[in-house]
Design an enzyme around this catalytic site. Structure first.
Site, PDB file in Angstrom:
ATOM      1  N   LYS A 129     -10.573  97.107  25.477  1.00 16.86           N
ATOM      2  CA  LYS A 129      -9.290  97.447  24.816  1.00 16.86           C
ATOM      3  C   LYS A 129      -9.503  96.746  23.351  1.00 16.86           C
ATOM      4  O   LYS A 129     -10.012  95.990  23.117  1.00 16.86           O
ATOM      5  CB  LYS A 129      -8.184  96.517  25.505  1.00 16.86           C
ATOM      6  CG  LYS A 129      -6.702  96.757  25.190  1.00 16.86           C
ATOM      7  CD  LYS A 129      -5.709  95.860  26.051  1.00 16.86           C
ATOM      8  CE  LYS A 129      -4.335  96.324  25.683  1.00 16.86           C
ATOM      9  NZ  LYS A 129      -3.363  95.845  26.611  1.00 16.86           N
ATOM     10  N   SER A 204       0.089  98.513  27.952  1.00 15.30           N
ATOM     11  CA  SER A 204      -0.483  98.558  26.645  1.00 15.30           C
ATOM     12  C   SER A 204      -1.889  98.976  26.930  1.00 15.30           C
ATOM     13  O   SER A 204      -2.499  99.516  25.700  1.00 15.30           O
ATOM     14  CB  SER A 204      -0.211  97.305  25.866  1.00 15.30           C
ATOM     15  OG  SER A 204      -0.984  96.272  26.401  1.00 15.30           O
ATOM     16  N   ILE A 225      -0.088  91.190  30.130  1.00  9.82           N
ATOM     17  CA  ILE A 225       1.060  90.288  29.998  1.00  9.82           C
ATOM     18  C   ILE A 225       2.564  90.431  30.836  1.00  9.82           C
ATOM     19  O   ILE A 225       2.975  89.586  31.333  1.00  9.82           O
ATOM     20  CB  ILE A 225       1.543  89.951  28.515  1.00  9.82           C
ATOM     21  CG1 ILE A 225       2.232  88.667  28.278  1.00  9.82           C
ATOM     22  CG2 ILE A 225       2.115  90.987  27.983  1.00  9.82           C
ATOM     23  CD1 ILE A 225       2.564  88.198  26.982  1.00  9.82           C
ATOM     24  N   SER A 228       0.195  95.265  31.677  1.00  4.16           N
ATOM     25  CA  SER A 228      -0.612  96.302  30.664  1.00  4.16           C
ATOM     26  C   SER A 228      -2.187  96.863  31.264  1.00  4.16           C
ATOM     27  O   SER A 228      -2.642  97.658  30.692  1.00  4.16           O
ATOM     28  CB  SER A 228      -0.924  95.732  29.496  1.00  4.16           C
ATOM     29  OG  SER A 228       0.507  95.575  28.797  1.00  4.16           O
TER      30      SER A 228
END
Length: 555
Positions: A129, A204, A225, A228
């Site tokens: 990521k 995300s 968090i 994600s």
């Protein structure tokens, strides 16, 4: 400083130049919604490269260790497939294939000379990521203001993966700020879902989800968090793990809300093969990350916990199914997947009871209050140097801003007010652990419930801009419970027709009900979540393997 759009144009041009030009292909027409077959039909990959990229992590590691496949061949195969994936779903940020191939050649040379692998991940390509800093590369994290900022050293986790023999080769797309369960930013644009490009891959870690779903990477690292890792895993039909705080090192990575250390972001694996979860966690925690990251938990891989020593050694497990969270009722495909899983577990000889959720709405409010204490200021300061706008909606047409529920709506709070919210969270964690313990009277095993099985979201992958509810995952971040995602089925318009209205919890629950149309969600993967207790990663992985095997046996 030039206007921010000029910075973006220059960055996008550099990204395009980092792609080997001979790997550019003609993408399918926009009317093609399902692009999962495209990497194998586009003509770029040869027969062996298709075989390599369709192999599980366990098979890849075995063939790499025996030198049946070279690290260069495996890295080349996944690099080509990743570049094809990027051309159809826009999933990549940094592309550094030359560097990866040089590393792979070193690994091949070492194996040839010594007859030994470098580590437990020898030769395995791993995608990352766009938070995990790599020396000499930018880590923009979707912020225009961070273009041109080059890392001086690797994040701790990157160093550990390299020491374990892994080959990082690409980084993947995210939403601006990370704090949104979809994936769109002003630098790299929008990532789409390979099963249906009109849908989001989630966020995300949406770039990771889309890339791995197209088998452009066998194993990736996402962060979580509020869901994600798990939301993109669920929306893209993958396996994923949210470990507890500190189990995987975070030091040296970039992040939003840095300094907020009440509800922490964690790194976790995402993969198309279940074995990848164990391989990753075992390799990372056995490398003693606590010697390199002061916040990493001092806990090696525990084989007894993996063998379910605290869970009757895996015999006659009792799972609790949470049909809904008392806030939003899931769509028909999610309900059907819960029923499929319950039947499969009972057929395999395990007990299944209902889970009674407590205070999930309050836990969501607490998490949001903690994050929003200073997030508006965090986003404003980060974007101020270039004047790029803070993205307020993930809608394709920038419609009415209704979806902007993931942006803070109010100013900051005092330190004292924040302390009160954090204290409330501590109290809720105690209340929830007591609630879990009381289930010992219902299970018939002499133990409390071994794990909770629940939705990862009230819906499958949504149309872009419509993923407005993340508390099926966020609640477990607030409680710091370890949780894994596993695939069950896909949306089927025949089996998953719209149901009559239920008694709605509130107007939001009604809105979620009304957004369901089986044709809109066509072909979307349907996954579920298995939740264990804090720092129970080994047991969660093992129980996920047990559930996965039960589902396979029941088909």
């Amino acid at each position: 400083m030039p206007h921010w759009t000029a910075l973006v144009a220059e960055k996008k041009q550099r990204q395009l130049k980092s792609i080997p030009q001979e790997w550019l292909v003609t993408p399918p027409p926009p009317s093609t919604l399902d692009v999962t077959g495209f990497p194998e039909s586009c003509g770029l990959l040869n027969v062996q490269e298709i075989e390599i990229t369709n192999s599980s992590v366990d098979v890849l590691l075995k063939k790499l260790a025996s030198a049946e496949w070279t690290a260069v061949d495996v890295t080349t195969a996944f690099s080509k497939r990743a570049i094809v994936a990027h051309q159809v779903v826009n999933c990549l940020t940094e592309i550094f294939i030359d560097r990866a191939l040089a590393r792979a050649a070193e690994l091949d040379d070492h194996l040839k000379k010594t007859g030994k692998v470098v580590g437990p991940l020898h030769g395995l390509p791993i995608s990352l990521k766009d938070q995990l800093c790599i020396k000499g590369l930018e880590t923009t994290m979707g912020y225009v203001s961070w273009i041109g900022q080059y890392a001086e050293k690797n994040a701790v986790l990157v160093d550990i993966l390299i020491e374990c023999g892994a080959v990082p080769f690409v980084r993947t797309n995210i939403p601006q700020t990370l704090m949104w369960p979809e994936s769109f930013n002003n630098v790299f644009g929008r990532t789409t879902n390979p099963y249906n490009v009109s849908l989001t891959p989630g966020g995300s870690s949406g770039g990771e989800g889309a890339l791995i779903a197209l088998k452009g990477s066998p194993l990736g690292v996402g962060s979580d968090i509020g869901g994600s890792v798990r939301i993109p895993s669920a929306f893209c039909g993958l396996y994923g793990l949210r470990p507890s705080y500190g189990r995987v090192p975070y030091c040296g990575a970039r992040n939003s809300l840095e300094g907020q250390d009440s509800i922490l972001s964690v790194f976790g694996p995402m993969t198309s093969s279940l074995g990848g979860l164990k391989v990753f966690m075992k390799a990372v925690v056995n490398s003693k990350p606590w010697l390199k990251d002061p916040l990493a938990v001092r806990k090696k891989w525990d084989e007894d916990e993996y063998d379910l020593a605290d869970h009757g050694s895996g015999k006659d497990l009792c799972f609790a199914i949470m049909w809904d969270d008392g806030v939003v009722v899931p769509h028909p495909p999610i309900r059907r997947s819960l029923e499929i899983t319950k039947a499969a577990l009972q057929k395999a000889g395990h007990k299944v009871i209902d889970w009674k959720p407590i205070k999930h709405k309050l836990l969501e409010d607490v998490a949001r209050d903690i994050w929003n204490a200073a997030s508006a200021e965090d986003f404003m300061i980060t974007t101020s140097s270039t004047g790029e706008p803070v993205i307020a909606t993930m809608e394709l047409d920038d419609a009415d801003g209704v979806a902007a529920s993931f942006r803070p709506r109010n100013g900051g709070v005092t330190a004292y007010q924040l302390w009160q919210v954090q204290k409330l969270r501590q109290d809720l964690r105690k209340e929830y652990i007591d609630h879990w313990n009381t289930t010992a009277s219902e299970t018939g095993t002499g133990r409390p419930v071994d794990a909770i099985i629940c939705p990862a979201a009230p819906f499958a992958a949504t149309p872009h801009g419509k993923n407005r509810y993340a508390n099926y995952t966020t609640v477990w971040n607030a409680l710091d419970y370890s949780a894994a995602i596993f695939p069950v089925t896909t949306v089927d318009s025949t089996l998953d027709g719209k149901q009559p209205p239920h008694n709605f919890y509130d107007d939001f629950d009604k809105d979620v009900y009304e957004m369901y149309d089986p044709e809109k969600f066509k072909n979307a993967p349907v996954c579920l979540q298995l939740v264990g207790r804090t720092l129970e990663e080994e047991a969660v992985i093992k129980m996920t393997e047990i559930v996965d095997a039960a589902l396979a046996a029941a088909k």
